[in-house]
Each structure stands twice: as structure tokens, then as C-alpha cells.
Design a protein around this motif. Structure first.
Motif, PDB file in Angstrom:
ATOM      1  N   VAL A 124       0.878  -1.169   0.000  1.00  0.00           N
ATOM      2  CA  VAL A 124       0.000   0.000   0.000  1.00  0.00           C
ATOM      3  C   VAL A 124       0.914   1.218   0.000  1.00  0.00           C
ATOM      4  O   VAL A 124       1.618   1.480   0.974  1.00  0.00           O
ATOM      5  CB  VAL A 124      -0.940   0.017   1.217  1.00  0.00           C
ATOM      6  CG1 VAL A 124      -1.784   1.291   1.222  1.00  0.00           C
ATOM      7  CG2 VAL A 124      -1.828  -1.214   1.218  1.00  0.00           C
ATOM      8  N   ASN A 157      -2.967   0.210  -4.094  1.00  0.00           N
ATOM      9  CA  ASN A 157      -3.256  -0.848  -3.124  1.00  0.00           C
ATOM     10  C   ASN A 157      -3.064  -2.202  -3.800  1.00  0.00           C
ATOM     11  O   ASN A 157      -3.841  -2.603  -4.649  1.00  0.00           O
ATOM     12  CB  ASN A 157      -4.700  -0.710  -2.621  1.00  0.00           C
ATOM     13  CG  ASN A 157      -5.049  -1.742  -1.565  1.00  0.00           C
ATOM     14  OD1 ASN A 157      -4.183  -2.451  -1.064  1.00  0.00           O
ATOM     15  ND2 ASN A 157      -6.327  -1.830  -1.230  1.00  0.00           N
ATOM     16  N   ASP A 158      -2.013  -2.914  -3.418  1.00  0.00           N
ATOM     17  CA  ASP A 158      -1.753  -4.255  -3.937  1.00  0.00           C
ATOM     18  C   ASP A 158      -2.151  -5.330  -2.939  1.00  0.00           C
ATOM     19  O   ASP A 158      -1.671  -6.469  -3.019  1.00  0.00           O
ATOM     20  CB  ASP A 158      -0.270  -4.411  -4.301  1.00  0.00           C
ATOM     21  CG  ASP A 158       0.054  -3.833  -5.670  1.00  0.00           C
ATOM     22  OD1 ASP A 158      -0.892  -3.483  -6.392  1.00  0.00           O
ATOM     23  OD2 ASP A 158       1.247  -3.723  -6.007  1.00  0.00           O
ATOM     24  N   GLU A 159      -3.017  -4.989  -2.009  1.00  0.00           N
ATOM     25  CA  GLU A 159      -3.533  -5.972  -1.059  1.00  0.00           C
ATOM     26  C   GLU A 159      -4.941  -6.394  -1.465  1.00  0.00           C
ATOM     27  O   GLU A 159      -5.631  -5.690  -2.214  1.00  0.00           O
ATOM     28  CB  GLU A 159      -3.532  -5.406   0.359  1.00  0.00           C
ATOM     29  CG  GLU A 159      -2.125  -5.167   0.892  1.00  0.00           C
ATOM     30  CD  GLU A 159      -2.106  -4.768   2.357  1.00  0.00           C
ATOM     31  OE1 GLU A 159      -1.047  -4.892   2.986  1.00  0.00           O
ATOM     32  OE2 GLU A 159      -3.151  -4.314   2.865  1.00  0.00           O
ATOM     33  N   GLU A 170      -9.858  -3.725   0.965  1.00  0.00           N
ATOM     34  CA  GLU A 170      -9.967  -2.272   0.915  1.00  0.00           C
ATOM     35  C   GLU A 170      -9.159  -1.668   2.050  1.00  0.00           C
ATOM     36  O   GLU A 170      -9.136  -2.187   3.159  1.00  0.00           O
ATOM     37  CB  GLU A 170     -11.434  -1.867   1.032  1.00  0.00           C
ATOM     38  CG  GLU A 170     -11.678  -0.368   0.975  1.00  0.00           C
ATOM     39  CD  GLU A 170     -13.155  -0.038   1.104  1.00  0.00           C
ATOM     40  OE1 GLU A 170     -13.831   0.025   0.057  1.00  0.00           O
ATOM     41  OE2 GLU A 170     -13.621   0.133   2.259  1.00  0.00           O
ATOM     42  N   ASN A 171      -8.473  -0.568   1.768  1.00  0.00           N
ATOM     43  CA  ASN A 171      -7.654   0.080   2.789  1.00  0.00           C
ATOM     44  C   ASN A 171      -7.941   1.570   2.853  1.00  0.00           C
ATOM     45  O   ASN A 171      -8.162   2.220   1.818  1.00  0.00           O
ATOM     46  CB  ASN A 171      -6.167  -0.116   2.493  1.00  0.00           C
ATOM     47  CG  ASN A 171      -5.677  -1.495   2.890  1.00  0.00           C
ATOM     48  OD1 ASN A 171      -5.704  -1.848   4.059  1.00  0.00           O
ATOM     49  ND2 ASN A 171      -5.238  -2.285   1.912  1.00  0.00           N
ATOM     50  N   ALA A 180      -9.307  -2.921  -3.162  1.00  0.00           N
ATOM     51  CA  ALA A 180      -8.258  -3.925  -3.338  1.00  0.00           C
ATOM     52  C   ALA A 180      -7.726  -3.923  -4.761  1.00  0.00           C
ATOM     53  O   ALA A 180      -8.471  -3.736  -5.729  1.00  0.00           O
ATOM     54  CB  ALA A 180      -8.797  -5.312  -2.983  1.00  0.00           C
ATOM     55  N   SER A 184      -5.360   1.285  -8.272  1.00  0.00           N
ATOM     56  CA  SER A 184      -4.640   2.547  -8.195  1.00  0.00           C
ATOM     57  C   SER A 184      -5.619   3.678  -8.462  1.00  0.00           C
ATOM     58  O   SER A 184      -6.420   3.606  -9.404  1.00  0.00           O
ATOM     59  CB  SER A 184      -3.516   2.589  -9.239  1.00  0.00           C
ATOM     60  OG  SER A 184      -2.994   3.896  -9.372  1.00  0.00           O
ATOM     61  N   HIS A 207      -0.104   2.394   8.074  1.00  0.00           N
ATOM     62  CA  HIS A 207      -0.959   1.316   7.568  1.00  0.00           C
ATOM     63  C   HIS A 207      -0.770   0.091   8.447  1.00  0.00           C
ATOM     64  O   HIS A 207       0.367  -0.351   8.675  1.00  0.00           O
ATOM     65  CB  HIS A 207      -0.606   0.995   6.112  1.00  0.00           C
ATOM     66  CG  HIS A 207      -1.312  -0.199   5.554  1.00  0.00           C
ATOM     67  ND1 HIS A 207      -2.688  -0.306   5.534  1.00  0.00           N
ATOM     68  CD2 HIS A 207      -0.840  -1.352   5.000  1.00  0.00           C
ATOM     69  CE1 HIS A 207      -3.019  -1.455   4.992  1.00  0.00           C
ATOM     70  NE2 HIS A 207      -1.916  -2.107   4.662  1.00  0.00           N
TER      71      HIS A 207
END
Length: 766
Positions: free
Chosen positions: A658, A675-677, A680-681, A705, A708, A730
Motif C-alpha cells: 500500500v 493498493n496491492d492488497e 480495501e484500505n 483492493a 490505483s 498502515h
């Protein structure tokens, strides 16, 4: 004991010039034939250049321009010899790496010949004594042995590489821009003695035919040797377990070569790092005869599928990998041989792999000018979720479409595919490195790669027989029929080298490629490292304006000042890259090295972040490269002596799963959250002008998720040159990144001050 490693034994080496060998008819087949001759101690695995240095016969081949003095040894024969004991009369002797053409002699008798450094060679031995068996390995001079094969006029290689067209020997060993000319070869991997077994598995391959979270079908192919005419007394049992998921296959074979299957409910799937768990089933496949296990294979199995979705061209195109139906955005590094002298290859490779994980990569491209890696390399990638793009070992050349060459490459491809196909991490085969695009390098107007049989037919045929489960690119980059006919040919996947001038110049900024499989920028090694391999590191250029010979040697330029030197430009190149970035050229070795490392770090940061910002419609980037294979000035971010360049930390920050990134356009700094997880962040971040010591933006952003999105913009002053620090938290951890606006013709001193304020002055070896 069923196995004995012979490499660890005490070996001796005798060398002799080819002319003398031919004139005198010297052909030793017993160790006594070397009596009275000057022999060297040889610790194996190794190569001739390393052994001569360890015995004081030559100066350090990695120091100054000493590499140029080694040319004479290219015409020497080598005889390695030792004695060994055996617990059994019949055995197989296995050579995992002999470079390259060699005869194997045991107890005075020739038992086999090696002609390919990339594959293992197994020879059956009989009548072995319990004590004192003699082993001699006679290695022929590669450049002379290469003369025996024909090179057609339309074949092509770079200036120093032509012997590699006829031999299955690493192209880079003849001299490359990132590796030295160490041609002599040697016994470069392990030699093992194992008990000979008449009835055994020849091949076992357990693979995923199809899978989902609900169910998977596994196919088991086996090929075994049976002595009985009637095989009803044989049985195959395969078992696998991962946590609470288990399967078993029991089969009385109808034939010695066949495929069976098993279905698994709720399988534990394997994913690359960051996209799921690296579930691996511990598998045992046993061959029984009359109820007794007579052979067994053990390995790990990752249940997964892989798909490459690609178009020929970049315009409105696509080049992206999907694992188990999920798009994987590639953050990868190119991988070259880690030790040109081969002796410390195993240890250096392990350390390099740990760097790959630490820096946040999820992919490695094994480059086609080098070597196939050891099994432990791919096992590490399986366990750590590192995807492997595997080139076959052909690079920057048009190899002969002769019967002799295609026979050799057929044997090699079959061997390598069978050895590596079990690994879940391996997601792509590529026929060669830059073979397609080099069809135009010597300006033959009507030559196109589309009809080239080596990669389009020979390699493809072997893959159709032995592994259809991975995508195949005949070349990287690949010029297919559509691309060959296009008026404007910007490929969807390409190597972005170009002019290698300003890293934010039009070539890099305006590229439309979907996937960059090579892109890099020079960085000077630490002064501590430079002083270990250069006599006078402060002097880059001679009085005539050309690089000094030692900078040529580590540039790398195999021929020194020879007229056809293709790599002399590299020294001037990295010098000019520093001069482009900074308003005034920093003085002194330490300052110049820092400036060069800043230049490289900012360039790689820009390349990676440019692709990450566009991750929604791009496939990824594999930057060049991680670790040097010998002392040099290079694109590597870790030098040969393991000093990390500044780019190492920049890349690691830019590849944070992230991450908050900047992109400068139209007088604004556009701020993106990537976000490459797989969740959702929400992140809260601040942007601080470090030169003015002023917070200019605080923002909260929620990002879905694997996505970009631009979340803010900052108006920029006209022609501003500012260092912005971006900080966020994070999952309870603090992260940071930075962005420098107007980053050309900037102040070296101000930049260093900004690094100090941010805690980014992480220079090693200064």
C-alpha cells in the motif's frame, strides 16, 4: 549409503595449451600420467580462472584490467582428477554442471562425453572398486571446440559471442555488458555418485489440470523402468497433504508410461506473494514391486493455474498474468548469474533471493544470457510466492537453424522442462532473450523472426510434449505475425532501454508498453567496493577522452580498446546521467558515487511508480537488476560485495504493497494511492515540503483492493524544484515515500540535505 558427493573431495588440475596437446598427442587416461607435471589444487565447484588465482598462477581476475590477460588461457585443455571409494560395484555418476565440452574417464576407460553446460549428465559405471577408483574429467578449450560446428552466414551474434552459436555454453561467459569474458569453464556444479537402480522412476509429474476454490483435478504422469514382462506386480502410490487437505492415488499400472488422475474437493490453492497463501502439498510418489517400495520421488506441489493475456501491440493492448483467474500485477527483477567465477554461486544466490523478498518483488525473470538456476532457487520461489519467468538460455543472437544445433537445443529444452515443470512458481517459458529484435540488428531489411524455426518450432514442439500448462513466448520481446506487419511496432511487452539519457525524457515518459520486462539505469558502486577492484577509481577517462582500461574492463568491455568494442559507451553513459541530473558535477569519488546512486535510485523509482500508478491497465514491470555477478559499474542495486546502493531502499519503498506515489504533469503534483492488497484500505497521509519544512497536505483516502487511484493534487510553482516527503500509517506501521519535482539540473547539496532530514541518507560503503 546410496549417494556420495564427489565434488567435496580433494581434486587436482593440470592444464596444457592446445598446440602442445595436438603436437605431442597427449591423451592421459590414468592419474599416473600426470606424474612430474605441475598440477594445481582445485576446490570444486569452480572455474579455471578462479583456480589459477587461488594457486597464485595469475593475478586476481576481478581486479583492475587483469581480465584482459586471461585471453591466452582460452586455448588450454583442463584435466581435473581425483580418486573415490564406492560402496557398490555398479553406480551412476552425475555431473550437474560441466562447462562445457568434456570427456569423462573412470579407471582408465572413457565412460561418456559432455557437450552442454546447462544440463546434467549421467553415466553408468560398472566394476568399481571399494577403494581408489580414478576419475579424470578432460575439458576442451571452448573456443577451439566451437570451430568444429558450422555457422551459416545468416546467423548472427554480438562481436565476441560467435562461439556461443555452436556451443551450449552461457552466452555471457564470452563477455557481456554486465559480465566478464571468463571463457575457460570448469566443473561448475556438483558431481555425485549414486547406486545404480535397474527398476526406478524415469519421470514423475503431478500437475493441475484445472482448479477452483471448490475443486481441483490433478493429473499424475509417470514413466518407470520394469524388468518383469508382466507388470501386474507393480503399483504406484501417490500421497499429498497440505494442512487438513489430503489426497491419495493408488494405481496398478497397465503400462510403464501413463497418466492417471485424482479429484480434490476444497483444495488449498497456491498464490504468489501478496495475493493469497503459498499452500504447498508435501507429495510422495512411490513405486512398489511385490508390495515393497523400490523407488520414491518427494516434492512440493502448488495447485494453481496460470494464464497470460496478451495482445501483439501496446496500443489499446494488454499483457498481464492471471493466477487462479486473478490478475497479478508484476513487480519483478531480472536475474543474472550471481558469480561469474562459479565457486560461491550457491551462497550468493541464496543471499540474492533474500534480497528479492526483502525489496518487495513478486517475480524474477531468469535472463537468457546466463544459466538455469539450481533446484534450491525454484524451491525458494515456491515457498515464498516469487513467480519465475524462465528464459531458455539463448540471448541476443540468431542461432543456426542447422540439424546439429536443433538437436542440441531439443535435448536441452526437454531436460530443463522436465526438471523445472513441477514448480508452482514457474509461470512462463520464453524462447530466448532479444532474439526476435536482433533479426534487424545487422540491418538485413527483409529478415523477420516470424519464420525462425529454433524458437517457433523446435522449442515449441518440446513444450507441447512436456509442458502445456504455462504460456510460452518464443522471444522476449516477442515479434509475432501481427507485430511484424505493423507500420508502428510498439510491442505490448518490451525492453525499455532506449537512449538511457534523462530518466524522465520522452522515451520513458511517453512509452505505451503494457509490460516492461527490462528497464534499468546505472549506479556507481560504493567507494569501498570500487577500491577493491579498481587501482584508480577516481580516474574514469584517459587523456584521449576514452574510458581507462580498468573502467572498460568493468564496464564491461571484453576487448578493451579493440575497434569493434560494443560496450565502451557505458562509462560515458553513467557519467552523463549524473551530469544531466545535477546542476554542477560533484567533485571527488565519494560525491560522484553518491550522485550516481541518487541518479539510479530516482530513475528506478520513477520507472516502477510510473507502472504502478497505471496498474489498473498495465501488467507490470521487471526492472534490471538486483545483484551483480562480478565487480562492475552496473544497473544492479546491490554490488558484487553486497553493498546496497541507494536504489535498494528507494525500490523497497516504491514497492510497498500500500503505497502513496506522485506523478508530475500540467503544473500539478498528482497524488495516487496504490493498493496491492486483497482488501480495501483507508490511509491518512501528509505531504511535507522538506526544503521549506512545511506540511502542505493532509488527506484521508480509501482505496479498493488491487487498485490505483488519484486522491489529491497539489498546484506547483513555475519551474519549481522541491523535495516532498509523503508519510502514512498502515496496519499500525509507519511508511514513507518522496517525490522531487522538476528533478533535472538540481542542487546536489540541497538534495543531500533533504535526504538527511528524511532519514533517507542510507548510503553503504562510503
Amino acid at each position: 549409503m546410496l549417494k556420495r558427493e564427489l565434488t567435496k573431495k580433494s581434486w587436482k588440475l593440470y592444464i596444457e595449451q592446445n598446440e602442445t596437446v595436438v603436437d605431442k598427442g597427449f591423451s592421459p587416461d590414468k592419474i599416473v600420467d600426470f606424474s612430474g607435471k605441475e598440477c594445481y589444487d582445485a576446490e570444486l565447484p569452480s572455474c579455471l580462472e578462479k583456480i589459477l588465482f587461488e594457486n597464485g598462477a595469475i593475478e586476481d581476475p576481478c581486479y583492475s584490467d587483469n581480465v584482459y590477460s586471461l585471453r591466452k588461457y582460452e586455448s588450454y585443455h583442463q584435466w581435473y582428477f581425483t580418486t573415490f571409494d564406492s560402496d557398490f560395484g555398479e553406480a551412476d555418476i552425475i555431473f550437474d554442471g560441466v562447462d562445457t565440452v568434456a570427456d569423462i574417464i573412470v579407471n582408465g576407460k572413457p565412460v561418456g562425453r559432455c557437450e552442454n553446460m546447462f544440463i546434467s549428465h549421467t553415466f553408468a559405471l560398472s566394476g568399481l572398486k571399494k577403494k581408489g577408483n580414478e576419475l579424470i574429467v578432460h575439458i576442451y578449450p571452448a573456443c577451439i571446440a566451437a570451430r568444429e560446428a558450422y555457422i551459416p552466414a545468416m546467423s548472427y551474434a554480438m562481436a565476441y559471442e560467435y562461439p556461443s552459436l555452436t556451443m551450449r555454453k552461457s552466452a555471457s561467459s564470452f563477455g557481456w555488458d554486465i559480465l566478464p569474458r571468463f571463457v575457460c569453464g570448469g566443473i561448475t556444479r556438483e558431481v555425485t555418485l549414486v547406486k545404480h537402480i535397474d527398476e526406478k522412476f524415469n519421470e514423475v509429474y503431478l500437475y493441475t489440470a484445472k482448479c477452483s476454490e471448490e475443486a481441483a483435478r490433478l493429473n499424475l504422469y509417470y514413466n518407470f523402468t520394469a524388468k518383469n514382462d508382466d507388470i501386474r506386480d507393480y503399483k504406484i502410490v501417490a500421497e499429498g497433504q497440505c494442512g487438513d487437505s489430503r489426497f491419495i492415488i493408488e494405481k496398478t499400472p497397465w503400462f510403464t508410461q501413463e497418466t492417471t488422475f485424482v479429484n480434490i474437493e476444497k483444495p488449498k490453492l497456491w498464490f504468489p506473494h501478496g495475493y493469497g497463501k503459498q499452500n504447498l502439498y508435501a507429495v510422495s510418489v512411490k513405486l512398489f514391486k511385490n508390495g515393497k517400495a523400490i523407488d520414491e520421488r518427494r516434492f512440493d506441489l502448488g495447485i494453481r493455474t496460470v494464464d497470460l493475456q496478451r495482445t501483439s501491440l501496446a496500443a489499446n493492448g494488454k499483457f498481464e498474468f492471471h493466477v487462479n483467474g486473478k490478475k497479478i500485477f508484476i513487480l519483478g527483477t531480472n536475474w543474472v548469474p550471481t558469480d561469474a567465477l562459479r565457486k560461491e554461486e550457491r551462497e550468493r544466490t541464496q543471499k540474492g533471493l533474500e534480497y528479492v523478498t526483502d525489496v518487495g518483488c513478486n517475480c524474477i525473470r531468469v535472463w537468457g544470457g546466463g544459466v538455469y538456476e539450481r533446484d534450491s532457487f525454484y524451491e525458494y520461489c515456491d515457498k515464498n510466492g516469487i513467480l519465475v519467468w524462465q528464459d531458455f538460455m539463448m540471448g541476443c543472437a540468431i542461432y543456426p537453424e542447422t540439424e546439429a544445433f536443433e538437436k542440441r537445443i531439443t535435448q536441452e529444452v526437454a531436460f530443463i522442462v522436465k526438471r523445472l515443470r513441477q514448480h508452482a512458481s514457474l509461470i512462463l517459458w520464453a524462447g530466448d532473450n532479444e532474439g526476435d529484435i536482433c533479426h534487424k540488428w545487422n540491418e538485413i531489411i527483409n529478415r523477420l523472426p516470424v519464420d525462425y524455426s529454433v524458437t517457433r518450432e523446435t522449442v515449441a514442439k518440446e513444450l507441447r510434449q512436456h509442458d502445456l500448462l504455462r504460456p510460452y513466448l518464443p522471444s522476449s520481446p516477442y515479434v509475432d505475425d501481427v507485430a511484424a506487419k505493423a507500420d508502428k511496432c510498439e510491442l505490448s511487452e518490451n525492453h525499455l532501454w532506449g537512449p538511457r539519457d534523462y530518466f524522465k525524457g520522452d522515451f520513458y515518459k511517453n512509452t505505451t508498453v503494457e509490460f516492461a520486462s527490462e528497464i534499468g539505469y546505472h549506479g556507481y558502486p560504493s567507494p569501498r567496493s570500487a577500491k577493491r577492484f579498481l587501482k584508480n577509481p577516481e580516474r574514469l577517462f584517459a587523456d584521449n577522452g576514452r574510458p581507462t582500461t580498468e573502467y572498460l574492463a568493468h564496464g564491461t568491455s571484453p576487448g578493451g580498446y579493440e575497434a569493434d568494442n560494443p560496450f565502451e559507451y557505458r562509462t560515458r553513459l553513467f557519467f552523463n546521467q549524473v551530469r544531466t541530473l545535477f546542476k554542477e558535477m560533484p567533485e571527488g569519488l565519494n560525491n560522484f558515487a553518491m550522485a550516481s546512486q541518487i541518479s539510479q535510485a530516482e530513475a528506478l523509482k520513477y520507472f516502477i511508480e510510473r507502472f504502478r500508478i497505471q496498474r489498473n491497465n498495465k501488467g507490470g514491470i521487471i526492472w534490471w537488476n538486483l545483484l551483480d555477478g562480478w565487480p562492475q559499474i552496473s544497473d544492479g542495486i546491490v554490488d558484487y560485495y553486497f553493498d546496497k546502493k541507494l536504489a535498494y531502499r528507494y525500490v523497497k519503498r516504491s514497492q510497498t504493497p500500500v503505497c502513496i506515489l506522485g506523478d508530475e504533469s500540467n503544473g500539478k503534483l498528482n497524488v495516487f494511492v496504490v493498493n496491492d492488497e486483497d482488501k480495501e484500505n483507508t490511509v491518512e497521509f501528509t505531504v511535507t515540503d522538506i526544503y521549506e519544512n512545511k506540511v502542505i497536505l493532509t488527506c484521508v483516502a480509501t482505496i479498493r483492493a488491487f487498485y490505483s487511484e488519484q486522491v489529491a493534487e497539489i498546484e506547483l510553482e513555475k519551474e519549481e524544484k522541491k523535495f516532498y516527503l509523503i508519510e502514512w500509517t498502515h496496519d499500525g506501521k509507519k511508511y514513507s515515500n518522496h517525490f522531487h519535482t522538476g528533478i533535472i539540473d538540481i542542487s546536489f547539496e540541497k538534495y543531500l540535505q533533504a535526504l538527511e532530514k528524511c532519514g533517507y541518507n542510507q548510503f553503504e560503503g562510503f
